[in-house]
Design a protein around this motif. Structure first.
Motif, PDB file in Angstrom:
ATOM      1  N   ASP A   4      11.440  -1.984   4.177  1.00  0.00           N
ATOM      2  CA  ASP A   4      12.047  -2.177   2.791  1.00  0.00           C
ATOM      3  C   ASP A   4      10.787  -2.518   1.848  1.00  0.00           C
ATOM      4  O   ASP A   4      10.626  -3.903   1.965  1.00  0.00           O
ATOM      5  N   VAL A   5      10.312  -1.418   1.113  1.00  0.00           N
ATOM      6  CA  VAL A   5       9.356  -1.957   0.351  1.00  0.00           C
ATOM      7  C   VAL A   5       9.587  -1.750  -1.028  1.00  0.00           C
ATOM      8  O   VAL A   5      10.484  -0.830  -1.534  1.00  0.00           O
ATOM      9  N   VAL A   6       9.016  -2.793  -1.990  1.00  0.00           N
ATOM     10  CA  VAL A   6       9.485  -2.806  -3.399  1.00  0.00           C
ATOM     11  C   VAL A   6       8.211  -2.769  -3.957  1.00  0.00           C
ATOM     12  O   VAL A   6       7.255  -3.542  -3.963  1.00  0.00           O
ATOM     13  N   ALA A   7       7.936  -1.916  -4.878  1.00  0.00           N
ATOM     14  CA  ALA A   7       6.812  -1.799  -5.975  1.00  0.00           C
ATOM     15  C   ALA A   7       6.960  -2.755  -6.996  1.00  0.00           C
ATOM     16  O   ALA A   7       8.091  -2.792  -7.645  1.00  0.00           O
ATOM     17  N   ILE A   8       5.953  -3.768  -7.170  1.00  0.00           N
ATOM     18  CA  ILE A   8       5.887  -4.661  -8.002  1.00  0.00           C
ATOM     19  C   ILE A   8       5.267  -4.225  -9.219  1.00  0.00           C
ATOM     20  O   ILE A   8       3.932  -3.754  -9.147  1.00  0.00           O
ATOM     21  N   PRO A   9       5.725  -4.374 -10.451  1.00  0.00           N
ATOM     22  CA  PRO A   9       4.871  -4.192 -11.679  1.00  0.00           C
ATOM     23  C   PRO A   9       3.675  -5.098 -11.738  1.00  0.00           C
ATOM     24  O   PRO A   9       3.673  -6.292 -11.452  1.00  0.00           O
ATOM     25  N   CYS A  10       2.384  -4.454 -12.371  1.00  0.00           N
ATOM     26  CA  CYS A  10       1.309  -5.175 -12.127  1.00  0.00           C
ATOM     27  C   CYS A  10       0.792  -5.456 -13.688  1.00  0.00           C
ATOM     28  O   CYS A  10       0.822  -4.574 -14.549  1.00  0.00           O
ATOM     29  N   PRO A  11       0.476  -6.638 -14.199  1.00  0.00           N
ATOM     30  CA  PRO A  11       0.346  -6.882 -15.455  1.00  0.00           C
ATOM     31  C   PRO A  11      -1.178  -6.170 -15.767  1.00  0.00           C
ATOM     32  O   PRO A  11      -2.113  -6.104 -14.810  1.00  0.00           O
ATOM     33  N   ASP A  12      -1.150  -5.740 -16.956  1.00  0.00           N
ATOM     34  CA  ASP A  12      -2.535  -4.835 -17.274  1.00  0.00           C
ATOM     35  C   ASP A  12      -3.713  -5.519 -17.128  1.00  0.00           C
ATOM     36  O   ASP A  12      -4.590  -5.052 -16.877  1.00  0.00           O
ATOM     37  N   ALA A  13      -3.581  -6.584 -17.596  1.00  0.00           N
ATOM     38  CA  ALA A  13      -5.080  -7.414 -17.817  1.00  0.00           C
ATOM     39  C   ALA A  13      -5.415  -8.178 -16.133  1.00  0.00           C
ATOM     40  O   ALA A  13      -6.043  -8.973 -16.116  1.00  0.00           O
ATOM     41  N   LEU A  14      -4.782  -7.631 -14.921  1.00  0.00           N
ATOM     42  CA  LEU A  14      -4.998  -8.662 -13.883  1.00  0.00           C
ATOM     43  C   LEU A  14      -5.979  -7.795 -13.106  1.00  0.00           C
ATOM     44  O   LEU A  14      -5.917  -6.851 -12.853  1.00  0.00           O
ATOM     45  N   TYR A  15      -7.038  -8.607 -12.891  1.00  0.00           N
ATOM     46  CA  TYR A  15      -8.078  -8.361 -12.295  1.00  0.00           C
ATOM     47  C   TYR A  15      -8.462  -9.175 -10.876  1.00  0.00           C
ATOM     48  O   TYR A  15      -7.859 -10.169 -10.791  1.00  0.00           O
ATOM     49  N   ALA A  16      -9.075  -8.469  -9.897  1.00  0.00           N
ATOM     50  CA  ALA A  16      -9.363  -9.161  -8.707  1.00  0.00           C
ATOM     51  C   ALA A  16     -10.868  -9.249  -8.436  1.00  0.00           C
ATOM     52  O   ALA A  16     -11.674  -8.343  -8.687  1.00  0.00           O
ATOM     53  N   TYR A  17     -11.448 -10.094  -7.833  1.00  0.00           N
ATOM     54  CA  TYR A  17     -12.751 -10.549  -7.370  1.00  0.00           C
ATOM     55  C   TYR A  17     -12.585 -10.808  -5.774  1.00  0.00           C
ATOM     56  O   TYR A  17     -11.738 -11.596  -5.786  1.00  0.00           O
ATOM     57  N   VAL A  18     -13.436 -10.094  -5.086  1.00  0.00           N
ATOM     58  CA  VAL A  18     -13.405 -10.377  -3.743  1.00  0.00           C
ATOM     59  C   VAL A  18     -14.706 -10.527  -3.023  1.00  0.00           C
ATOM     60  O   VAL A  18     -15.986 -10.121  -3.494  1.00  0.00           O
ATOM     61  N   LEU A  19     -14.989 -11.737  -2.115  1.00  0.00           N
ATOM     62  CA  LEU A  19     -16.212 -12.007  -1.862  1.00  0.00           C
ATOM     63  C   LEU A  19     -16.133 -11.608  -0.266  1.00  0.00           C
ATOM     64  O   LEU A  19     -15.236 -12.417   0.345  1.00  0.00           O
ATOM     65  N   HIS A  20     -17.191 -10.835   0.396  1.00  0.00           N
ATOM     66  CA  HIS A  20     -16.858 -10.421   1.731  1.00  0.00           C
ATOM     67  C   HIS A  20     -17.961 -11.093   2.547  1.00  0.00           C
ATOM     68  O   HIS A  20     -19.225 -10.361   2.315  1.00  0.00           O
ATOM     69  N   PRO A  21     -17.902 -12.398   3.222  1.00  0.00           N
ATOM     70  CA  PRO A  21     -19.197 -12.735   3.733  1.00  0.00           C
ATOM     71  C   PRO A  21     -19.409 -11.907   5.140  1.00  0.00           C
ATOM     72  O   PRO A  21     -18.380 -11.256   5.849  1.00  0.00           O
ATOM     73  N   GLU A  22     -20.439 -11.438   5.535  1.00  0.00           N
ATOM     74  CA  GLU A  22     -20.854 -10.548   6.523  1.00  0.00           C
ATOM     75  C   GLU A  22     -20.735 -11.170   7.955  1.00  0.00           C
ATOM     76  O   GLU A  22     -21.815 -10.956   8.703  1.00  0.00           O
ATOM     77  N   ILE A  23     -19.589 -11.751   8.283  1.00  0.00           N
ATOM     78  CA  ILE A  23     -19.211 -11.985   9.551  1.00  0.00           C
ATOM     79  C   ILE A  23     -18.072 -11.330   9.759  1.00  0.00           C
ATOM     80  O   ILE A  23     -17.143 -10.869   9.079  1.00  0.00           O
ATOM     81  N   GLU A  24     -17.579 -11.171  11.082  1.00  0.00           N
ATOM     82  CA  GLU A  24     -16.304 -10.454  11.557  1.00  0.00           C
ATOM     83  C   GLU A  24     -15.137 -11.289  12.086  1.00  0.00           C
ATOM     84  O   GLU A  24     -15.805 -12.385  12.663  1.00  0.00           O
ATOM     85  N   LEU A  25     -14.128 -11.303  11.411  1.00  0.00           N
ATOM     86  CA  LEU A  25     -12.909 -12.195  11.949  1.00  0.00           C
ATOM     87  C   LEU A  25     -11.970 -11.225  12.178  1.00  0.00           C
ATOM     88  O   LEU A  25     -11.229 -10.662  11.450  1.00  0.00           O
ATOM     89  N   LYS A  26     -11.683 -10.839  13.514  1.00  0.00           N
ATOM     90  CA  LYS A  26     -10.635  -9.990  13.903  1.00  0.00           C
ATOM     91  C   LYS A  26      -9.317 -10.690  13.532  1.00  0.00           C
ATOM     92  O   LYS A  26      -9.055 -11.856  13.540  1.00  0.00           O
ATOM     93  N   THR A  27      -8.300  -9.808  12.886  1.00  0.00           N
ATOM     94  CA  THR A  27      -6.964 -10.076  12.652  1.00  0.00           C
ATOM     95  C   THR A  27      -6.387 -10.766  13.850  1.00  0.00           C
ATOM     96  O   THR A  27      -5.593 -11.577  13.609  1.00  0.00           O
ATOM     97  N   SER A  28      -6.410 -10.145  14.825  1.00  0.00           N
ATOM     98  CA  SER A  28      -5.644 -10.571  16.257  1.00  0.00           C
ATOM     99  C   SER A  28      -6.345 -11.859  16.577  1.00  0.00           C
ATOM    100  O   SER A  28      -5.271 -12.828  16.762  1.00  0.00           O
ATOM    101  N   ASP A  29      -7.337 -12.293  16.216  1.00  0.00           N
ATOM    102  CA  ASP A  29      -7.857 -13.816  16.506  1.00  0.00           C
ATOM    103  C   ASP A  29      -7.474 -14.772  15.417  1.00  0.00           C
ATOM    104  O   ASP A  29      -7.094 -15.930  15.806  1.00  0.00           O
ATOM    105  N   SER A  30      -7.393 -14.261  14.278  1.00  0.00           N
ATOM    106  CA  SER A  30      -7.035 -15.034  13.186  1.00  0.00           C
ATOM    107  C   SER A  30      -5.682 -15.562  13.270  1.00  0.00           C
ATOM    108  O   SER A  30      -5.031 -16.501  12.850  1.00  0.00           O
ATOM    109  N   ARG A  31      -4.471 -14.503  14.062  1.00  0.00           N
ATOM    110  CA  ARG A  31      -3.306 -14.653  14.087  1.00  0.00           C
ATOM    111  C   ARG A  31      -3.052 -15.643  15.081  1.00  0.00           C
ATOM    112  O   ARG A  31      -2.027 -16.712  15.097  1.00  0.00           O
TER     113      ARG A  31
END
Length: 321
Positions: free
Chosen positions: A170-197
């Motif tokens: 059951d997926v619900v689409a949520i309205p996104c405010p017009d002025a919402l911006y995102a910044y992402v920093l990706h360190p060049e190291i690998e962290l597997k999802t399975s290990d992080s869990r």
């Protein structure tokens, strides 16, 4: 409901799509909230073939298996094709990875979602975004051992999504405010999802649960109301972040820099190691991004950054020739 194929299909006519990177969890919404990013994603070229089976002919940008059952896009496509037994042909697929595996911004989800979206388009759009999400979740099951939808849903729906339930989906689409911006920093190291869990707690206190539920409700309400103050107050994770942040070099320094520079909130993107800040407006995003990057530079690790408005469209066509 049985799916009826079009009377004619565009065999051997390639379709190229860009499938976006995504931020999952959004701090308090572990495995249920996500948003699509602009400016970074995987590029996939698919075509229908008269020969049955799924052929992954090329993968660029990452050393990933081309065998169908070992590739997230292959597994997702297999699930889609099994849902239309009347289709006797196959699929040819090429993948150009713009998202590093293990980066925490939905690498496996982008490939899975982009593949099923593109094939669905060639088949005459037989399936809804929710149905495509279920197919793409099989790719996530292969990647992490859990068929979660918090990355594939925003990639397919676009914008911000809430996964109210995974079974039944059951997926619900949520309205996104017009002025919402995102910044992402990706360190060049690998962290597997399975290990992080593996580092996550299996039990939490009632007090932490109540606080987290309040934040999830507040964040969703903030998106609907375009209340940036409420969004900011709700971008708090008292359950997952305290544990996973220990795996990310410089996390506390980056968070302090982000909040001091005016970001609405700062957290871990997916399972990490990428981190994100949500901001009100492009100028605030640029200022927060500069502060976060400066805080991380002293760590001595290479990193990549991405910033822009939330991607409201999700997967999009690049070329149909």
């Amino acid at each position: 409901m049985k799916k009826t194929l079009p009377t004619s299909l565009p065999y051997n006519q390639p379709l190229t799509v860009l499938s976006p990177a995504t931020i999952a969890n959004l701090s308090c919404g572990f495995d249920v909230l996500g948003l699509a990013l602009s400016g970074v994603g995987d590029t996939l070229t698919v075509s229908l073939t008269t020969n049955p089976g799924i052929e992954i002919s090329k993968i660029e940008g990452a050393d990933l298996p081309r065998e169908t059952d070992k590739n997230v896009a292959g597994v997702a496509l297999k699930a889609l094709l099994e849902a239309i037994p009347d289709y006797t042909g196959g699929v040819k697929l090429q993948i150009s990875k713009g998202i590093a595996p293990g980066s925490g911004i939905g690498s496996s989800a982008a490939s899975s979602a982009g593949a099923v979206w593109a094939v669905n388009r060639l088949l005459g759009e037989l399936f809804t975004p929710a149905e495509l999400t279920q197919f793409a979740m099989e790719g996530e099951r292969l990647a992490s051992g859990a068929a979660h939808a918090d990355n594939v849903a925003p990639a397919l729906f676009g914008g911000i999504t809430l996964v109210r339930s995974s079974n039944p989906l059951d997926v619900v689409a949520i309205p996104c405010p017009d002025a919402l911006y995102a910044y992402v920093l990706h360190p060049e190291i690998e962290l597997k999802t399975s290990d992080s869990r593996k580092v996550l707690k299996t039990r939490i206190s009632l007090q932490d649960g109540i606080r987290q539920w309040g934040n999830v409700g507040g964040l969703v309400a903030g998106f609907f109301l375009e209340d940036y103050g409420l969004i900011s107050r709700s971008l708090e994770d008292v359950i997952i972040e305290p544990v996973r942040s220990l795996l990310i070099p410089g996390f506390s320094e980056m968070k302090e820099a982000a909040l001091k520079s005016g970001a609405l909130g700062f957290g871990i993107s997916g399972s990490g190691p990428s981190v994100f800040a949500l901001c009100q407006g492009a100028d605030n995003c640029q200022r927060a991004g500069a502060a976060i990057s400066e805080a991380f530079e002293g760590i001595g690790l290479s990193f990549n950054t991405y910033q822009g408005p939330v991607n409201s469209q999700g997967v999009q066509i690049v070329s149909n020739e």
